[in-house]
Motif scaffolding. Structure first.
Motif, PDB file in Angstrom:
ATOM      1  N   ASP A  39     -52.388 -23.310  10.143  1.00  0.00           N
ATOM      2  CA  ASP A  39     -51.459 -22.533   9.328  1.00  0.00           C
ATOM      3  C   ASP A  39     -50.841 -21.391  10.125  1.00  0.00           C
ATOM      4  O   ASP A  39     -51.532 -20.671  10.846  1.00  0.00           O
ATOM      5  CB  ASP A  39     -52.171 -21.942   8.107  1.00  0.00           C
ATOM      6  CG  ASP A  39     -52.588 -23.007   7.106  1.00  0.00           C
ATOM      7  OD1 ASP A  39     -51.987 -24.097   7.111  1.00  0.00           O
ATOM      8  OD2 ASP A  39     -53.507 -22.740   6.320  1.00  0.00           O
ATOM      9  N   ALA A  40     -49.535 -21.236   9.986  1.00  0.00           N
ATOM     10  CA  ALA A  40     -48.818 -20.128  10.623  1.00  0.00           C
ATOM     11  C   ALA A  40     -49.087 -18.868   9.820  1.00  0.00           C
ATOM     12  O   ALA A  40     -48.870 -18.836   8.608  1.00  0.00           O
ATOM     13  CB  ALA A  40     -47.324 -20.420  10.678  1.00  0.00           C
ATOM     14  N   GLU A  41     -49.570 -17.840  10.486  1.00  0.00           N
ATOM     15  CA  GLU A  41     -49.913 -16.588   9.806  1.00  0.00           C
ATOM     16  C   GLU A  41     -48.695 -15.773   9.400  1.00  0.00           C
ATOM     17  O   GLU A  41     -48.794 -14.884   8.562  1.00  0.00           O
ATOM     18  CB  GLU A  41     -50.842 -15.762  10.691  1.00  0.00           C
ATOM     19  CG  GLU A  41     -52.179 -16.437  10.909  1.00  0.00           C
ATOM     20  CD  GLU A  41     -53.098 -15.669  11.850  1.00  0.00           C
ATOM     21  OE1 GLU A  41     -52.731 -14.560  12.283  1.00  0.00           O
ATOM     22  OE2 GLU A  41     -54.185 -16.196  12.141  1.00  0.00           O
ATOM     23  N   ASP A  42     -47.536 -16.077   9.974  1.00  0.00           N
ATOM     24  CA  ASP A  42     -46.345 -15.289   9.674  1.00  0.00           C
ATOM     25  C   ASP A  42     -45.431 -15.930   8.628  1.00  0.00           C
ATOM     26  O   ASP A  42     -44.302 -15.495   8.441  1.00  0.00           O
ATOM     27  CB  ASP A  42     -45.565 -15.005  10.957  1.00  0.00           C
ATOM     28  CG  ASP A  42     -45.015 -16.264  11.607  1.00  0.00           C
ATOM     29  OD1 ASP A  42     -45.444 -17.378  11.241  1.00  0.00           O
ATOM     30  OD2 ASP A  42     -44.150 -16.136  12.498  1.00  0.00           O
ATOM     31  N   SER A  43     -45.913 -16.957   7.925  1.00  0.00           N
ATOM     32  CA  SER A  43     -45.100 -17.589   6.880  1.00  0.00           C
ATOM     33  C   SER A  43     -44.849 -16.613   5.739  1.00  0.00           C
ATOM     34  O   SER A  43     -45.747 -15.893   5.314  1.00  0.00           O
ATOM     35  CB  SER A  43     -45.812 -18.818   6.315  1.00  0.00           C
ATOM     36  OG  SER A  43     -45.945 -19.803   7.290  1.00  0.00           O
ATOM     37  N   LYS A  44     -43.618 -16.616   5.267  1.00  0.00           N
ATOM     38  CA  LYS A  44     -43.264 -15.747   4.146  1.00  0.00           C
ATOM     39  C   LYS A  44     -43.711 -16.399   2.837  1.00  0.00           C
ATOM     40  O   LYS A  44     -43.917 -17.612   2.771  1.00  0.00           O
ATOM     41  CB  LYS A  44     -41.756 -15.513   4.138  1.00  0.00           C
ATOM     42  CG  LYS A  44     -41.296 -14.735   5.347  1.00  0.00           C
ATOM     43  CD  LYS A  44     -39.836 -14.393   5.251  1.00  0.00           C
ATOM     44  CE  LYS A  44     -39.509 -13.376   6.301  1.00  0.00           C
ATOM     45  NZ  LYS A  44     -38.726 -13.781   7.375  1.00  0.00           N
ATOM     46  N   GLU A  45     -43.821 -15.595   1.807  1.00  0.00           N
ATOM     47  CA  GLU A  45     -44.239 -16.110   0.504  1.00  0.00           C
ATOM     48  C   GLU A  45     -43.302 -17.235   0.059  1.00  0.00           C
ATOM     49  O   GLU A  45     -42.082 -17.122   0.168  1.00  0.00           O
ATOM     50  CB  GLU A  45     -44.217 -14.980  -0.529  1.00  0.00           C
ATOM     51  CG  GLU A  45     -44.817 -15.379  -1.843  1.00  0.00           C
ATOM     52  CD  GLU A  45     -44.940 -14.226  -2.815  1.00  0.00           C
ATOM     53  OE1 GLU A  45     -44.967 -14.494  -4.016  1.00  0.00           O
ATOM     54  OE2 GLU A  45     -44.999 -13.060  -2.365  1.00  0.00           O
ATOM     55  N   THR A  71     -43.786 -23.968  16.188  1.00  0.00           N
ATOM     56  CA  THR A  71     -44.050 -23.524  14.827  1.00  0.00           C
ATOM     57  C   THR A  71     -42.993 -24.145  13.919  1.00  0.00           C
ATOM     58  O   THR A  71     -41.807 -24.097  14.230  1.00  0.00           O
ATOM     59  CB  THR A  71     -43.998 -21.987  14.711  1.00  0.00           C
ATOM     60  OG1 THR A  71     -44.888 -21.418  15.681  1.00  0.00           O
ATOM     61  CG2 THR A  71     -44.404 -21.522  13.329  1.00  0.00           C
ATOM     62  N   TYR A  73     -41.604 -24.408   9.908  1.00  0.00           N
ATOM     63  CA  TYR A  73     -41.609 -23.808   8.577  1.00  0.00           C
ATOM     64  C   TYR A  73     -40.976 -24.790   7.596  1.00  0.00           C
ATOM     65  O   TYR A  73     -39.954 -25.406   7.897  1.00  0.00           O
ATOM     66  CB  TYR A  73     -40.826 -22.494   8.571  1.00  0.00           C
ATOM     67  CG  TYR A  73     -41.433 -21.469   9.488  1.00  0.00           C
ATOM     68  CD1 TYR A  73     -42.534 -20.711   9.083  1.00  0.00           C
ATOM     69  CD2 TYR A  73     -40.933 -21.268  10.771  1.00  0.00           C
ATOM     70  CE1 TYR A  73     -43.105 -19.784   9.927  1.00  0.00           C
ATOM     71  CE2 TYR A  73     -41.509 -20.341  11.622  1.00  0.00           C
ATOM     72  CZ  TYR A  73     -42.593 -19.609  11.192  1.00  0.00           C
ATOM     73  OH  TYR A  73     -43.168 -18.692  12.033  1.00  0.00           O
ATOM     74  N   ARG A  89     -42.090 -21.491  21.651  1.00  0.00           N
ATOM     75  CA  ARG A  89     -42.340 -20.458  22.665  1.00  0.00           C
ATOM     76  C   ARG A  89     -42.983 -21.179  23.839  1.00  0.00           C
ATOM     77  O   ARG A  89     -43.792 -22.089  23.656  1.00  0.00           O
ATOM     78  CB  ARG A  89     -43.300 -19.379  22.159  1.00  0.00           C
ATOM     79  CG  ARG A  89     -42.759 -18.541  21.054  1.00  0.00           C
ATOM     80  CD  ARG A  89     -43.636 -17.349  20.708  1.00  0.00           C
ATOM     81  NE  ARG A  89     -45.051 -17.677  20.671  1.00  0.00           N
ATOM     82  CZ  ARG A  89     -46.029 -16.818  20.966  1.00  0.00           C
ATOM     83  NH1 ARG A  89     -45.757 -15.588  21.351  1.00  0.00           N
ATOM     84  NH2 ARG A  89     -47.300 -17.171  20.878  1.00  0.00           N
TER      85      ARG A  89
END
Length: 97
Positions: A39-45, A71, A73, A89
């Motif tokens: 899971d990507a920790e920077d995903s928005k709600e 990554t 989304y 990256r």
């Protein structure tokens, strides 16, 4: 884990296709990231994200890199998979356990 996510041509908007080309990301890498990544920790709600690190050992834009971190989304809208974007990256990354 449930069934594997498979990306169809219709899942990829033309804008995302151009970003994938700019960032050096393949459909196969997107599928592998979605199915094997963490899971990507920077995903928005309201948005889901997955991250995966690939061995790269090649040059990107004139510089050699050991690995590529992809990554992806996405979200589900009325039970339909919607690919939002993918980013890459290049470098040497810590592997997530």
């Amino acid at each position: 884990m449930g069934s594997k996510i498979r990306i169809r041509e219709s899942d990829i908007h033309s804008h995302i296709k151009s970003r994938m080309m700019q960032r050096g990301i393949t459909v196969k890498e997107i599928e592998e990231t979605l199915n094997e990544g963490w899971d990507a920790e920077d995903s928005k709600e309201g948005t889901l994200g997955k991250v995966f690190i690939f061995p790269y050992k090649a040059a990107w834009e004139g510089k050699f890199f050991e690995e590529k971190e992809v990554t992806v989304y996405y979200k589900y809208k009325a039970d339909r998979f919607v690919l939002l974007t993918a980013k890459a990256r290049y470098g040497k990354f810590s592997r997530r356990s």
